[in-house]
Motif scaffolding. Structure first.
Motif, mmCIF file in Angstrom:
data_model
loop_
_atom_site.group_PDB
_atom_site.id
_atom_site.type_symbol
_atom_site.label_atom_id
_atom_site.label_comp_id
_atom_site.label_asym_id
_atom_site.label_seq_id
_atom_site.Cartn_x
_atom_site.Cartn_y
_atom_site.Cartn_z
ATOM 1 N N SER A 83 0.855 -1.180 0.000
ATOM 2 C CA SER A 83 0.000 0.000 0.000
ATOM 3 C C SER A 83 0.893 1.233 0.000
ATOM 4 O O SER A 83 2.120 1.120 0.136
ATOM 5 C CB SER A 83 -0.927 0.015 1.213
ATOM 6 O OG SER A 83 -1.907 1.038 1.077
ATOM 7 N N VAL A 84 0.297 2.397 -0.175
ATOM 8 C CA VAL A 84 1.055 3.640 -0.113
ATOM 9 C C VAL A 84 0.447 4.559 0.945
ATOM 10 O O VAL A 84 -0.766 4.557 1.158
ATOM 11 C CB VAL A 84 1.089 4.388 -1.470
ATOM 12 C CG1 VAL A 84 1.885 3.613 -2.486
ATOM 13 C CG2 VAL A 84 -0.297 4.692 -1.967
ATOM 14 N N MET A 85 1.317 5.312 1.596
ATOM 15 C CA MET A 85 0.883 6.270 2.610
ATOM 16 C C MET A 85 1.807 7.481 2.558
ATOM 17 O O MET A 85 2.991 7.346 2.277
ATOM 18 C CB MET A 85 0.952 5.658 4.006
ATOM 19 C CG MET A 85 0.091 4.440 4.210
ATOM 20 S SD MET A 85 0.348 3.739 5.842
ATOM 21 C CE MET A 85 -0.281 2.084 5.579
ATOM 22 N N PRO A 86 1.274 8.660 2.872
ATOM 23 C CA PRO A 86 2.140 9.836 2.969
ATOM 24 C C PRO A 86 2.917 9.810 4.277
ATOM 25 O O PRO A 86 2.548 9.117 5.226
ATOM 26 C CB PRO A 86 1.152 10.999 2.930
ATOM 27 C CG PRO A 86 -0.099 10.437 3.515
ATOM 28 C CD PRO A 86 -0.141 8.999 3.093
ATOM 29 N N LYS A 87 3.993 10.573 4.340
ATOM 30 C CA LYS A 87 4.827 10.596 5.542
ATOM 31 C C LYS A 87 4.043 11.012 6.782
ATOM 32 O O LYS A 87 4.299 10.524 7.878
ATOM 33 C CB LYS A 87 6.004 11.545 5.338
ATOM 34 C CG LYS A 87 7.061 11.047 4.372
ATOM 35 C CD LYS A 87 8.189 12.068 4.273
ATOM 36 C CE LYS A 87 9.266 11.628 3.293
ATOM 37 N NZ LYS A 87 10.340 12.644 3.175
#
Length: 217
Positions: free
Chosen positions: A153-157
């Protein structure tokens, strides 16, 4: 006062600012709802919310600019961020610090309904036209699945920094070697309207809460 927010900062700076505003105005009729950025444009135009806190990635910036011009909305940037891929221990890439987009998208892509749109999806499918999408909207179930599967998955910092899983050994953050996936987070508001006192204070609190996070960018 009615505010909409993307889920990335819903439980952190937005909730903190909202609760402090409620303490100042205990009799205020107020609502806070989690939505995706595209829905909030429409909701703001239809007067369903007074202010929308949105995240705009570099993949969709042109589309948002056109919508803002069409509906006479102004975007006020709070900060810039970058998306990173995240995997659990069961993913073969767990030991990597850097990987290519093609390597990451060999595995099912875990997402939330409020995160995906035609721009993000079409970009991912360019790297793997047979990519499997798995949608889980409940936060606890989302992270449990990510930890216990080969999904990516992707997530912002800003989300990774506050998430206990990401700070431990269960998940690994992997930077992309061949693609820059950035985003701007801020709020949208009609150009020709004035902030109410409560809304102006909410925006000030939002900026204060962000500054107090001390995210190690």
């Amino acid at each position: 006062l009615s505010v909409g927010s993307v889920y990335y900062v819903f439980q952190t700076i937005v909730m903190d600012a909202f609760l402090e505003l409620r303490d100042r105005y205990p009799d205020m009729v107020a609502s806070l709802r989690e939505e995706n950025s595209y829905n909030m444009v429409e909701m703001l135009v239809n007067k369903e919310i007074d202010l929308g806190i949105v995240m705009i990635s570099n993949l969709e910036e042109m589309s948002f600019q056109q919508a803002f011009e069409k509906y006479n909305l102004q975007f006020y940037k709070l900060f810039e961020d970058e998306f990173h891929f995240v995997v659990g221990k069961k993913n073969p890439l767990y030991g990597r610090e850097v990987a290519t987009m093609e390597e990451m998208l060999q595995y099912p892509f875990l997402t939330r309904r409020k995160m995906m749109n035609e721009f993000n999806e079409s970009m991912l499918l360019r790297y793997n036209k047979d990519l499997q999408f798995i949608q889980i909207d409940d936060s606890e179930s989302f992270f449990n699945y990510l930890v216990n599967s080969q999904a990516v998955s992707v997530m912002p910092k800003c989300t990774l920094w506050k998430n206990s899983h990401a700070l431990g050994d269960e998940l690994r953050v992997i930077q992309l070697k061949d693609f820059k996936w950035t985003a701007k987070l801020g709020w949208i508001f009609p150009k020709d309207e004035q902030y109410s006192i409560e809304l102006e204070e909410f925006v000030e609190l939002l900026e204060e809460k962000y500054m107090s996070l001390n995210i190690p960018w």
